[in-house]
Design a protein around this motif. Structure first.
Motif, PDB file in Angstrom:
ATOM      1  N   MET A   1      38.535  25.616  55.877  1.00 19.57           N
ATOM      2  CA  MET A   1      38.987  25.732  54.509  1.00 19.57           C
ATOM      3  C   MET A   1      40.372  26.327  54.515  1.00 19.57           C
ATOM      4  SD  MET A   1      37.265  27.829  51.316  1.00 19.57           S
ATOM      5  CE  MET A   1      37.088  29.375  52.150  1.00 19.57           C
ATOM      6  N   SER A   2      41.217  25.794  53.701  1.00 23.00           N
ATOM      7  CA  SER A   2      42.555  26.305  53.545  1.00 23.00           C
ATOM      8  C   SER A   2      42.545  27.423  52.519  1.00 23.00           C
ATOM      9  CB  SER A   2      43.488  25.178  53.087  1.00 23.00           C
ATOM     10  OG  SER A   2      44.753  25.710  52.822  1.00 23.00           O
ATOM     11  N   SER A   3      42.735  28.646  52.981  1.00 22.75           N
ATOM     12  CA  SER A   3      42.650  29.795  52.100  1.00 22.75           C
ATOM     13  C   SER A   3      44.037  30.290  51.751  1.00 22.75           C
ATOM     14  CB  SER A   3      41.864  30.902  52.801  1.00 22.75           C
ATOM     15  OG  SER A   3      41.919  32.086  52.058  1.00 22.75           O
ATOM     16  N   SER A   4      44.212  30.662  50.494  1.00 20.90           N
ATOM     17  CA  SER A   4      45.488  31.194  50.054  1.00 20.90           C
ATOM     18  C   SER A   4      45.655  32.627  50.530  1.00 20.90           C
ATOM     19  CB  SER A   4      45.573  31.132  48.530  1.00 20.90           C
ATOM     20  OG  SER A   4      44.614  32.015  47.975  1.00 20.90           O
ATOM     21  N   GLY A   5      44.578  33.212  51.047  1.00 18.82           N
ATOM     22  CA  GLY A   5      44.629  34.582  51.491  1.00 18.82           C
ATOM     23  C   GLY A   5      44.284  35.568  50.392  1.00 18.82           C
ATOM     24  N   ARG A   6      44.446  35.192  49.155  1.00 21.66           N
ATOM     25  CA  ARG A   6      44.143  36.082  48.036  1.00 21.66           C
ATOM     26  C   ARG A   6      42.629  36.122  47.834  1.00 21.66           C
ATOM     27  NH1 ARG A   6      45.116  35.130  41.809  1.00 21.66           N
ATOM     28  NH2 ARG A   6      44.623  37.207  41.064  1.00 21.66           N
ATOM     29  N   LYS A   7      42.123  37.315  47.689  1.00 21.50           N
ATOM     30  CA  LYS A   7      40.691  37.513  47.447  1.00 21.50           C
ATOM     31  C   LYS A   7      40.485  37.975  46.008  1.00 21.50           C
ATOM     32  CE  LYS A   7      39.283  36.909  51.739  1.00 21.50           C
ATOM     33  NZ  LYS A   7      38.391  35.859  52.153  1.00 21.50           N
ATOM     34  N   ILE A   8      39.409  37.503  45.418  1.00 23.05           N
ATOM     35  CA  ILE A   8      39.028  37.873  44.065  1.00 23.05           C
ATOM     36  C   ILE A   8      37.662  38.551  44.135  1.00 23.05           C
ATOM     37  CG2 ILE A   8      38.556  37.031  41.723  1.00 23.05           C
ATOM     38  CD1 ILE A   8      41.418  36.420  42.550  1.00 23.05           C
ATOM     39  N   ILE A   9      37.500  39.626  43.389  1.00 20.71           N
ATOM     40  CA  ILE A   9      36.223  40.331  43.318  1.00 20.71           C
ATOM     41  C   ILE A   9      35.464  39.820  42.092  1.00 20.71           C
ATOM     42  CG2 ILE A   9      35.085  42.575  43.045  1.00 20.71           C
ATOM     43  CD1 ILE A   9      36.625  42.306  45.678  1.00 20.71           C
ATOM     44  N   LEU A  10      34.231  39.369  42.312  1.00 23.45           N
ATOM     45  CA  LEU A  10      33.356  38.937  41.227  1.00 23.45           C
ATOM     46  C   LEU A  10      32.207  39.927  41.121  1.00 23.45           C
ATOM     47  CD1 LEU A  10      33.117  35.109  42.028  1.00 23.45           C
ATOM     48  CD2 LEU A  10      34.716  36.277  40.499  1.00 23.45           C
ATOM     49  N   LYS A  11      31.940  40.385  39.902  1.00 18.88           N
ATOM     50  CA  LYS A  11      30.833  41.315  39.659  1.00 18.88           C
ATOM     51  C   LYS A  11      29.812  40.644  38.756  1.00 18.88           C
ATOM     52  CE  LYS A  11      33.406  45.603  40.095  1.00 18.88           C
ATOM     53  NZ  LYS A  11      33.803  46.851  39.424  1.00 18.88           N
ATOM     54  N   SER A  12      28.563  40.648  39.208  1.00 12.65           N
ATOM     55  CA  SER A  12      27.481  40.024  38.439  1.00 12.65           C
ATOM     56  C   SER A  12      26.972  40.968  37.357  1.00 12.65           C
ATOM     57  CB  SER A  12      26.338  39.655  39.380  1.00 12.65           C
ATOM     58  OG  SER A  12      25.709  40.825  39.856  1.00 12.65           O
ATOM     59  N   SER A  13      26.102  40.438  36.512  1.00 13.38           N
ATOM     60  CA  SER A  13      25.532  41.228  35.416  1.00 13.38           C
ATOM     61  C   SER A  13      24.675  42.388  35.920  1.00 13.38           C
ATOM     62  CB  SER A  13      24.703  40.336  34.498  1.00 13.38           C
ATOM     63  OG  SER A  13      23.611  39.783  35.210  1.00 13.38           O
ATOM     64  N   ASP A  14      24.134  42.256  37.122  1.00  9.63           N
ATOM     65  CA  ASP A  14      23.295  43.322  37.675  1.00  9.63           C
ATOM     66  C   ASP A  14      24.029  44.171  38.707  1.00  9.63           C
ATOM     67  OD1 ASP A  14      23.346  41.232  39.460  1.00  9.63           O
ATOM     68  OD2 ASP A  14      21.183  41.105  39.723  1.00  9.63           O
TER      69      ASP A  14
END
Length: 130
Positions: A1-14
């Motif tokens: 996978m070609s990754s931009s290097g930027r990471k995003i944090i996702l937080k679920s409802s729980d």
């Protein structure tokens, strides 16, 4: 996978936290213009993990007209939605909230397949989630 290097944090409802590549997040029209951290108050962790798996697979899938690659992805998709009803409904809701058209179509198609050849009473029973 070609990754931009930027990471995003996702937080679920729980409260579950997932760190994912930006390319994965970009599969969602809702999250396209997101900051580095996104809270998803209506998506539980178990469902968000599955949504992330779907998005990763579709980002990593070769962009080719090769029938083998296309067939492999279609087979993976069929297996992906072979889940308990409550999980399938969670995927439908999450895909709609996050505007992930491919996942929404896939999950809704599986629900429709599950309802084929059923009587109205059987459909009511299937759709009863409580």
């Amino acid at each position: 996978m070609s990754s931009s290097g930027r990471k995003i944090i996702l937080k679920s409802s729980d409260g579950e936290v997932f760190e994912v590549d930006e390319a994965v997040v970009l599969q969602s029209q809702t999250m396209m213009e997101a900051d580095n951290e996104i809270t998803l108050p209506k998506v539980p962790g178990e469902i968000l993990a599955k949504v992330i798996d779907y998005c990763k697979k579709h980002v990593e899938a070769p962009k080719t007209n090769c029938f083998t690659a296309t067939d492999e992805l279609k087979s993976w998709d069929r297996d992906f939605v072979n889940v308990p009803k409550i999980t399938l409904f969670g995927l439908v809701v999450a895909a709609e909230l996050l505007k992930i058209e491919g996942l929404r179509d896939l999950a809704c198609g599986k629900v429709a397949d599950n309802l084929k050849s059923k009587t109205p009473a059987q459909i009511r029973e299937y759709l009863r989630t409580a």
